[in-house]
Scaffold this motif. Structure first.
Motif, PDB file in Angstrom:
ATOM      1  N   ILE A 276     -57.944  19.053  73.850  1.00 42.81           N
ATOM      2  CA  ILE A 276     -57.845  17.831  73.056  1.00 42.81           C
ATOM      3  C   ILE A 276     -56.903  16.834  73.718  1.00 42.81           C
ATOM      4  N   LEU A 279     -58.793  15.303  76.518  1.00 39.47           N
ATOM      5  CA  LEU A 279     -59.726  14.290  76.023  1.00 39.47           C
ATOM      6  C   LEU A 279     -58.999  12.984  75.740  1.00 39.47           C
ATOM      7  N   SER A 280     -57.781  13.082  75.232  1.00 37.93           N
ATOM      8  CA  SER A 280     -56.978  11.885  74.997  1.00 37.93           C
ATOM      9  C   SER A 280     -56.739  11.151  76.311  1.00 37.93           C
ATOM     10  N   HIS A 284     -57.779   7.371  77.084  1.00 36.97           N
ATOM     11  CA  HIS A 284     -56.571   6.593  76.804  1.00 36.97           C
ATOM     12  C   HIS A 284     -56.720   5.110  77.139  1.00 36.97           C
ATOM     13  N   GLU A 327     -58.625  16.676  64.942  1.00 32.35           N
ATOM     14  CA  GLU A 327     -58.779  16.369  66.367  1.00 32.35           C
ATOM     15  C   GLU A 327     -58.924  14.873  66.587  1.00 32.35           C
ATOM     16  N   THR A 328     -59.729  14.240  65.738  1.00 37.58           N
ATOM     17  CA  THR A 328     -59.934  12.796  65.848  1.00 37.58           C
ATOM     18  C   THR A 328     -58.630  12.051  65.618  1.00 37.58           C
ATOM     19  N   ARG A 330     -55.593  13.129  66.038  1.00 42.48           N
ATOM     20  CA  ARG A 330     -54.660  13.361  67.145  1.00 42.48           C
ATOM     21  C   ARG A 330     -55.010  12.508  68.356  1.00 42.48           C
ATOM     22  N   ILE A 331     -56.282  12.503  68.748  1.00 37.45           N
ATOM     23  CA  ILE A 331     -56.691  11.731  69.920  1.00 37.45           C
ATOM     24  C   ILE A 331     -56.485  10.239  69.680  1.00 37.45           C
TER      25      ILE A 331
END
Length: 466
Positions: A276, A279-280, A284, A327-328, A330-331
Motif C-alpha cells: 500500500i 502504491l502511494s 504520489h 487502504e483508500t 491511507r493512500i
C-alpha cells in the motif's frame, strides 16, 4: 544473464503435509504430482509459497481417499485436504484432478472441464511454460513437455502453446505475465508480449478485485516498475488506470531527470515498505499533469497544489479497483501530505505538521519522501534533501518524546468540563473551543493546564457572544 536451474528436483524440499497427501494418493493406487509455481520456484532457488498437487484420481475417488476434504472447487476437480499433525497447526493442501478445459465465455473460468489421466494434457492448459512443469511425487522425475526449464534458464516468460489463445481464455493471464516479469526479473518473449495487446477485450472482463490482487502481488517484487512499465507498453494500463498515463511524456523541471511517469516508477521502486505504501509512491504525483504551468519569470514548469489535485484523482481510482476504505484513506492521505519543505521549523510548526499528517502516518511519509528524492534520478539527487529529512526526523522525534498535546484528546480538559464550568449546552461551540485551545497549546505547551485552558475558553466564548 541466465538463471541457474536445478537439473533434478529434490523431494525432500516438499513440505511433510504435501508428501503425506501424495503418499495417501499412491497408497490408494493413484498417481500424484506437485506442479506449477512451487516447482518453478524450487528449481531456481526461490522459496515457494503455496504447494499444489494434481492427481489422476477423479473427484469422487478423492473424496473417498480424503473423506474430510473440503470440496472447494469440486465441479472443477479441486478439493482441499486438511492435514493435522501433532503439535502443529492444521495445514491445507489443494489437490486437483488432471483435467482439460472447454471454452472460456466469461474470460475468467472455463465453461466446463473434462478429466484426463495424462499429466502432459493437464500441463497444456496452463498459462506459461515456466508454470507448466510437474514433478512425480514418488520418483522426483521432472515432467517438462513445453521446455519450461529452458525458459527459466533464459529468464523468459512464454505462453504455453498459442499465446493469443491462452490470453483469450483467461484475461488475467496478461496481468500475470507482467507480475511474473517483475517478481522473477524475467523478460516476456516477443510473441507472447505482442499477443497481450490483441487480447485486451478479454482482459476487460477481469474483475477489479482480481486486478487489485495482481497489483498488490507486483508491489512485493524488488522492482515493481518492470510490471507497470510492461502494463503501459502493452495497453493493459490504458484499460485499468488511464489516469497514470497522463504522466507519460509530461516533462518536469530542472530538479528532475525523468518525466512524471518515470519519476513515479523510480519512486515506487525506491520506496521501502508494504504494497500500500508503494502504491502511494506510484500515485504520489498523479496530480502533476493537471497542474503543470510555466513560471512567469524563470519559465520552468511548476506544479502548484498537485498534491491536493492528486488526492482528488486517486480516490475514485482506488474505489474503482475495489481497494478497501482503509487502504483508500491511507493512500489518499499520503498523496495529499507528501509535500513539505523543512528548513529549521520552530517547535510549534513541527507540532502543527505532526497534527496535520497524524502520528500514525509519519514513518510512511519519511519513507515516501526518501523514495521521492531518489526518484529524481541519480544526477539530480541533492544530499541536502536527505539532510533536511533527517533533521525533521530528529526534530519530530524530540517533540513526540516530550509528550505535548497533539490532539484534542491530549488536552487537560474535555467537552464535559466545558459544559459544566461554562454552563454550555452540547453543540458545535464545544468543538470550536477545543480546537482553539489545541491551537493555543500547540504554540505553548505550558498552557495545557486545566485552569489556564478554562480561562482561555471563557475569553473565547466571550468573543463569540460579542
Amino acid at each position: 544473464m541466465t538463471v541457474t536451474v536445478a537439473e533434478t528436483f529434490d523431494l525432500a524440499v516438499v513440505p511433510p503435509e504435501v508428501r503425506e497427501v501424495c503418499n495417501r494418493l499412491r497408497s490408494a493406487g493413484k498417481k500424484a504430482w506437485v506442479v506449477g509455481g512451487c516447482v518453478r520456484d524450487t528449481l531456481i532457488g526461490r522459496r515457494p509459497g503455496d504447494w499444489d498437487v494434481c492427481t489422476d484420481a477423479v473427484p469422487d475417488e478423492m473424496l473417498r481417499i480424503f473423506p474430510r476434504a473440503i470440496p472447494t472447487g469440486i465441479q472443477h476437480g479441486t478439493v482441499t485436504v486438511v492435514v493435522r499433525r501433532p503439535g502443529q497447526e492444521a495445514a491445507h493442501v489443494e489437490v486437483t484432478t488432471l483435467r482439460g478445459e472447454t471454452t472460456y465465455t466469461d474470460g475468467r473460468r472455463p465453461d466446463g472441464v473434462f478429466f484426463v489421466d495424462d499429466i502432459v494434457a493437464d500441463l497444456a492448459r496452463r498459462d506459461f511454460t515456466i508454470n507448466a512443469i510437474a514433478v512425480d511425487a514418488e520418483t522426483g522425475t521432472l515432467v517438462d513437455p513445453f521446455q519450461g526449464r529452458k525458459d527459466l534458464t533464459e529468464r523468459t516468460i512464454r505462453a504455453v502453446g498459442v499465446a493469443e489463445e491462452r490470453f483469450s481464455e483467461d484475461g488475467l493471464r496478461v496481468l500475470r505475465a507482467a507480475r511474473f516479469a517483475a517478481q522473477l526479473d524475467f523478460t516476456v518473449e516477443t510473441t507472447t508480449r505482442q499477443a497481450i495487446g490483441r487480447t485486451l477485450d478479454t482482459y476487460r472482463k477481469v474483475s477489479a478485485e482480481r486486478v487489485r490482487e495482481e497489483w498488490l502481488k507486483s508491489m512485493k517484487a524488488k522492482t515493481p516498475s518492470i510490471a507497470f512499465d510492461l502494463m503501459r507498453e502493452t495497453g493493459i494500463l490504458s484499460v485499468t488506470c488511464p489516469e497514470l498515463l497522463d504522466g507519460v511524456g509530461c516533462d518536469q523541471n530542472r530538479y528532475h531527470t525523468y518525466d512524471v511517469w518515470g519519476h513515479a516508477l523510480g519512486c515506487m521502486d525506491a520506496c521501502v515498505g508494504d504494497p500500500i505504501l508503494r502504491l502511494s509512491a506510484l500515485f504520489h504525483d498523479v496530480g502533476k499533469p493537471k497542474t503543470r504551468n510555466r513560471h512567469p519569470e524563470h519559465g520552468d514548469y511548476t506544479f502548484y497544489n498537485h498534491e491536493i489535485v492528486g488526492a482528488e484523482i486517486v480516490e475514485p481510482i482506488l474505489q474503482r479497483l475495489k481497494f478497501s476504505t482503509d487502504e483508500t484513506t491511507r493512500i489518499k492521505h499520503l498523496v495529499r501530505q507528501h509535500m513539505w519543505h523543512y528548513d529549521g521549523w520552530s517547535d510549534a510548526t513541527v507540532r502543527r505538521w505532526i497534527r496535520r499528517v497524524g502520528v500514525e502516518a509519519i514513518e510512511d511519509l519519511y519513507r515516501l519522501r526518501e523514495a521521492d528524492i531518489r526518484g529524481k534520478g541519480p544526477e539530480k539527487i541533492d544530499a541536502g534533501d536527505f539532510d533536511s529529512l533527517e533533521a525533521l526526523r530528529v526534530h519530530a522525534a524530540r517533540i513526540l518524546a516530550e509528550g505535548t498535546a497533539l490532539t484534542i484528546k491530549d488536552l487537560s480538559l474535555n467537552g464535559r468540563d466545558l459544559m459544566q464550568e461554562l454552563q454550555l449546552k452540547p453543540g458545535r461551540i464545544l468543538g470550536e473551543i477545543l480546537e482553539h485551545l489545541l491551537e493555543r497549546v500547540t504554540d505553548d505547551p505550558a498552557r495545557n493546564e486545566r485552569e489556564v485552558l478554562l480561562a482561555e475558553a471563557r475569553v473565547f466564548v466571550a468573543g463569540k457572544v460579542v
